[in-house]
Scaffold this motif. Structure first.
Motif, PDB file in Angstrom:
ATOM      1  N   LEU A 106       0.846  -1.256  -0.117  1.00 11.31           N
ATOM      2  CA  LEU A 106      -0.009  -0.151   0.010  1.00 11.31           C
ATOM      3  C   LEU A 106       0.981   1.163  -0.074  1.00 11.31           C
ATOM      4  O   LEU A 106       1.670   1.511   0.880  1.00 11.31           O
ATOM      5  N   PRO A 107       0.755   1.955  -1.016  1.00 18.30           N
ATOM      6  CA  PRO A 107       1.485   3.413  -0.861  1.00 18.30           C
ATOM      7  C   PRO A 107       0.681   4.315   0.108  1.00 18.30           C
ATOM      8  O   PRO A 107      -0.208   4.383   0.235  1.00 18.30           O
ATOM      9  N   ILE A 108       1.544   5.236   0.749  1.00 19.79           N
ATOM     10  CA  ILE A 108       1.170   6.071   1.371  1.00 19.79           C
ATOM     11  C   ILE A 108       1.558   7.563   1.175  1.00 19.79           C
ATOM     12  O   ILE A 108       2.765   7.655   0.901  1.00 19.79           O
ATOM     13  N   PRO A 109       0.743   8.434   1.082  1.00 22.27           N
ATOM     14  CA  PRO A 109      -0.729   8.521   1.087  1.00 22.27           C
ATOM     15  C   PRO A 109      -1.253   7.640   0.294  1.00 22.27           C
ATOM     16  O   PRO A 109      -0.782   7.310  -0.941  1.00 22.27           O
ATOM     17  N   ASN A 110      -2.608   7.386   0.592  1.00 22.14           N
ATOM     18  CA  ASN A 110      -3.280   6.539  -0.540  1.00 22.14           C
ATOM     19  C   ASN A 110      -4.801   7.020  -0.393  1.00 22.14           C
ATOM     20  O   ASN A 110      -5.481   7.241   0.478  1.00 22.14           O
ATOM     21  N   ALA A 111      -5.267   7.040  -1.654  1.00 20.98           N
ATOM     22  CA  ALA A 111      -6.645   7.612  -1.753  1.00 20.98           C
ATOM     23  C   ALA A 111      -7.514   6.534  -2.549  1.00 20.98           C
ATOM     24  O   ALA A 111      -7.081   5.905  -3.360  1.00 20.98           O
ATOM     25  N   HIS A 112      -9.080   6.557  -2.254  1.00 23.90           N
ATOM     26  CA  HIS A 112      -9.789   5.670  -2.706  1.00 23.90           C
ATOM     27  C   HIS A 112     -10.934   6.229  -3.033  1.00 23.90           C
ATOM     28  O   HIS A 112     -11.304   7.123  -2.111  1.00 23.90           O
ATOM     29  N   GLY A 113     -11.527   6.322  -4.189  1.00 25.53           N
ATOM     30  CA  GLY A 113     -12.844   6.866  -4.729  1.00 25.53           C
ATOM     31  C   GLY A 113     -12.927   8.294  -4.193  1.00 25.53           C
ATOM     32  O   GLY A 113     -12.359   9.241  -5.070  1.00 25.53           O
ATOM     33  N   SER A 114     -13.674   8.630  -3.481  1.00 26.35           N
ATOM     34  CA  SER A 114     -14.057  10.243  -2.940  1.00 26.35           C
ATOM     35  C   SER A 114     -13.098  10.465  -2.034  1.00 26.35           C
ATOM     36  O   SER A 114     -13.097  11.705  -1.850  1.00 26.35           O
ATOM     37  N   GLY A 115     -12.152  10.086  -1.401  1.00 31.10           N
ATOM     38  CA  GLY A 115     -11.185  10.750  -0.642  1.00 31.10           C
ATOM     39  C   GLY A 115     -10.216   9.947  -0.240  1.00 31.10           C
ATOM     40  O   GLY A 115      -9.815   8.928  -0.499  1.00 31.10           O
ATOM     41  N   ALA A 116      -9.381  10.426   0.714  1.00 30.46           N
ATOM     42  CA  ALA A 116      -8.287   9.711   1.201  1.00 30.46           C
ATOM     43  C   ALA A 116      -8.497   8.680   2.392  1.00 30.46           C
ATOM     44  O   ALA A 116      -9.434   8.892   3.228  1.00 30.46           O
ATOM     45  N   ASP A 117      -8.153   7.444   2.078  1.00 29.87           N
ATOM     46  CA  ASP A 117      -8.140   6.326   3.018  1.00 29.87           C
ATOM     47  C   ASP A 117      -7.104   6.281   3.789  1.00 29.87           C
ATOM     48  O   ASP A 117      -7.132   6.083   5.249  1.00 29.87           O
ATOM     49  N   VAL A 118      -5.954   6.801   3.548  1.00 32.05           N
ATOM     50  CA  VAL A 118      -4.631   6.934   4.433  1.00 32.05           C
ATOM     51  C   VAL A 118      -4.008   8.224   4.145  1.00 32.05           C
ATOM     52  O   VAL A 118      -3.682   8.473   3.076  1.00 32.05           O
ATOM     53  N   SER A 119      -3.741   9.002   5.220  1.00 28.31           N
ATOM     54  CA  SER A 119      -3.069  10.296   5.043  1.00 28.31           C
ATOM     55  C   SER A 119      -1.721  10.143   5.817  1.00 28.31           C
ATOM     56  O   SER A 119      -1.731   9.399   6.759  1.00 28.31           O
ATOM     57  N   LEU A 120      -0.908  10.995   5.642  1.00 31.02           N
ATOM     58  CA  LEU A 120       0.460  11.046   6.369  1.00 31.02           C
ATOM     59  C   LEU A 120       0.651  12.558   6.199  1.00 31.02           C
ATOM     60  O   LEU A 120       0.650  13.200   5.507  1.00 31.02           O
ATOM     61  N   THR A 121       1.368  12.696   7.788  1.00 33.30           N
ATOM     62  CA  THR A 121       1.823  13.994   8.065  1.00 33.30           C
ATOM     63  C   THR A 121       2.966  14.039   8.653  1.00 33.30           C
ATOM     64  O   THR A 121       3.326  12.782   9.348  1.00 33.30           O
ATOM     65  N   GLY A 122       3.862  15.101   8.694  1.00 32.02           N
ATOM     66  CA  GLY A 122       5.243  15.177   9.303  1.00 32.02           C
ATOM     67  C   GLY A 122       5.312  16.296  10.306  1.00 32.02           C
ATOM     68  O   GLY A 122       4.494  17.290   9.796  1.00 32.02           O
ATOM     69  N   SER A 123       5.954  16.342  11.168  1.00 35.14           N
ATOM     70  CA  SER A 123       6.126  17.329  12.264  1.00 35.14           C
ATOM     71  C   SER A 123       7.641  17.490  12.587  1.00 35.14           C
ATOM     72  O   SER A 123       8.467  16.496  12.274  1.00 35.14           O
ATOM     73  N   ASN A 124       7.906  18.393  13.497  1.00 33.69           N
ATOM     74  CA  ASN A 124       9.130  18.630  14.060  1.00 33.69           C
ATOM     75  C   ASN A 124       9.615  17.446  15.110  1.00 33.69           C
ATOM     76  O   ASN A 124      10.646  17.029  15.346  1.00 33.69           O
ATOM     77  N   LYS A 125       8.695  16.713  15.465  1.00 31.55           N
ATOM     78  CA  LYS A 125       8.569  15.549  16.244  1.00 31.55           C
ATOM     79  C   LYS A 125       8.501  14.137  15.945  1.00 31.55           C
ATOM     80  O   LYS A 125       9.405  13.191  16.068  1.00 31.55           O
ATOM     81  N   GLY A 126       7.683  13.773  14.865  1.00 32.57           N
ATOM     82  CA  GLY A 126       7.480  12.589  14.464  1.00 32.57           C
ATOM     83  C   GLY A 126       6.711  12.440  12.939  1.00 32.57           C
ATOM     84  O   GLY A 126       6.272  13.582  12.446  1.00 32.57           O
ATOM     85  N   VAL A 127       6.262  11.525  12.547  1.00 27.11           N
ATOM     86  CA  VAL A 127       5.461  11.241  11.410  1.00 27.11           C
ATOM     87  C   VAL A 127       4.162  10.543  11.986  1.00 27.11           C
ATOM     88  O   VAL A 127       3.988   9.788  12.827  1.00 27.11           O
ATOM     89  N   ALA A 128       2.823  10.872  11.353  1.00 24.92           N
ATOM     90  CA  ALA A 128       1.703  10.462  11.939  1.00 24.92           C
ATOM     91  C   ALA A 128       0.889   9.717  10.647  1.00 24.92           C
ATOM     92  O   ALA A 128       1.081  10.648   9.690  1.00 24.92           O
ATOM     93  N   ILE A 129       0.199   8.721  10.762  1.00 25.49           N
ATOM     94  CA  ILE A 129      -0.426   8.198   9.681  1.00 25.49           C
ATOM     95  C   ILE A 129      -2.043   8.150  10.411  1.00 25.49           C
ATOM     96  O   ILE A 129      -2.215   7.632  11.495  1.00 25.49           O
ATOM     97  N   HIS A 130      -2.876   8.724   9.577  1.00 27.61           N
ATOM     98  CA  HIS A 130      -4.192   8.670   9.807  1.00 27.61           C
ATOM     99  C   HIS A 130      -5.098   7.883   8.808  1.00 27.61           C
ATOM    100  O   HIS A 130      -4.925   7.842   7.463  1.00 27.61           O
ATOM    101  N   THR A 131      -5.989   6.842   9.328  1.00 26.50           N
ATOM    102  CA  THR A 131      -6.489   5.956   8.443  1.00 26.50           C
ATOM    103  C   THR A 131      -8.103   6.155   8.761  1.00 26.50           C
ATOM    104  O   THR A 131      -8.322   6.518   9.772  1.00 26.50           O
ATOM    105  N   TRP A 132      -8.850   5.948   7.724  1.00 25.21           N
ATOM    106  CA  TRP A 132     -10.346   5.967   7.800  1.00 25.21           C
ATOM    107  C   TRP A 132     -11.017   4.621   7.504  1.00 25.21           C
ATOM    108  O   TRP A 132     -12.082   4.439   7.168  1.00 25.21           O
ATOM    109  N   ALA A 133     -10.200   3.397   7.689  1.00 25.11           N
ATOM    110  CA  ALA A 133     -10.628   2.099   7.489  1.00 25.11           C
ATOM    111  C   ALA A 133      -9.559   1.318   8.378  1.00 25.11           C
ATOM    112  O   ALA A 133      -8.671   1.889   8.844  1.00 25.11           O
ATOM    113  N   ASN A 134      -9.773   0.093   8.748  1.00 22.77           N
ATOM    114  CA  ASN A 134      -8.850  -0.682   9.214  1.00 22.77           C
ATOM    115  C   ASN A 134      -7.746  -1.243   8.378  1.00 22.77           C
ATOM    116  O   ASN A 134      -8.000  -2.165   7.683  1.00 22.77           O
TER     117      ASN A 134
END
Length: 152
Positions: A106-134
Motif C-alpha cells: 500500500l503506498p502512503i498516502p493512499n486515496a480511494h474513490g471519493s477521498g483519502a483512506d490513508v493520509s500522512l503528516t510530518g512534524s518536528n517531532k514525528g510522522v503520523a498516519i491517519h486511516t479511515w478504515a482498518n
C-alpha cells in the motif's frame, strides 16, 4: 547546399585529450554514485539513519533524508511515531509504503474513490498516519522524510 564535407570536424589533439579525460571523470563519478542508488540527486540508499541527499533546498541549506520504521498501521485512527531528528526545521516531502502478511503493498498516502483512506503528516517531532478504515493488518510500514535542519 552545404554538407559535412565542407567542414573539418576533427578537434585538435589537446581538445580530444581534455574531452576524453572529462568523460572518464564523469563516467567514474556515475559509477561511484550508481553503487549508492543512482545519480541525478537520487544517489543515496534508503536508511534508518539520517543522510545528506547531496542536494540543497531553495534557501541553500542541505536536504537530509531519513526513513522511519513505523510498524503496524492504525485501525480507523491516527498514530504518531517519533523520528528523533535533532534540529528539524522544514519538511520538504514525506511518503511511505506498507505491506501486510500476504504481501499486499500500500503506498502512503493512499486515496480511494471519493477521498483519502490513508493520509500522512510530518512534524518536528514525528510522522503520523491517519486511516479511515482498518489497516492494522499492514504491519510492515516505512515512512521516508526529506527535510532541512536549523544547525546543518
Amino acid at each position: 547546399m552545404r554538407t559535412t564535407e565542407n567542414y573539418n570536424f576533427k578537434k585538435p589533439d589537446s581538445m580530444a585529450v581534455a574531452f576524453s579525460e572529462n568523460m572518464d571523470a564523469i563516467d567514474a563519478e556515475l559509477k561511484r554514485l550508481d553503487g549508492k542508488g543512482g545519480a541525478g540527486g537520487e544517489g543515496i540508499d534508503y536508511s534508518l539513519d539520517e543522510q545528506w541527499t547531496g542536494r540543497h533546498w531553495v534557501d541553500g541549506r542541505k536536504v537530509y533524508q531519513k526513513t522511519v520504521n513505523f510498524g503496524a498501521m492504525p485501525n480507523s485512527s491516527s498514530r504518531e511515531v517519533l523520528h528523533n531528528i535533532t534540529s528539524f526545521d522544514y519538511l520538504i516531502s514525506v511518503s511511505g509504503t506498507s505491506q501486510d502478511a500476504i504481501g499486499q503493498r500500500l503506498p502512503i498516502p493512499n486515496a480511494h474513490g471519493s477521498g483519502a483512506d490513508v493520509s500522512l503528516t510530518g512534524s518536528n517531532k514525528g510522522v503520523a498516519i491517519h486511516t479511515w478504515a482498518n489497516y492494522s493488518t499492514y504491519t510492515k510500514t516505512y515512512v521516508t522524510l526529506e527535510y532541512t535542519c536549523t544547525d546543518r
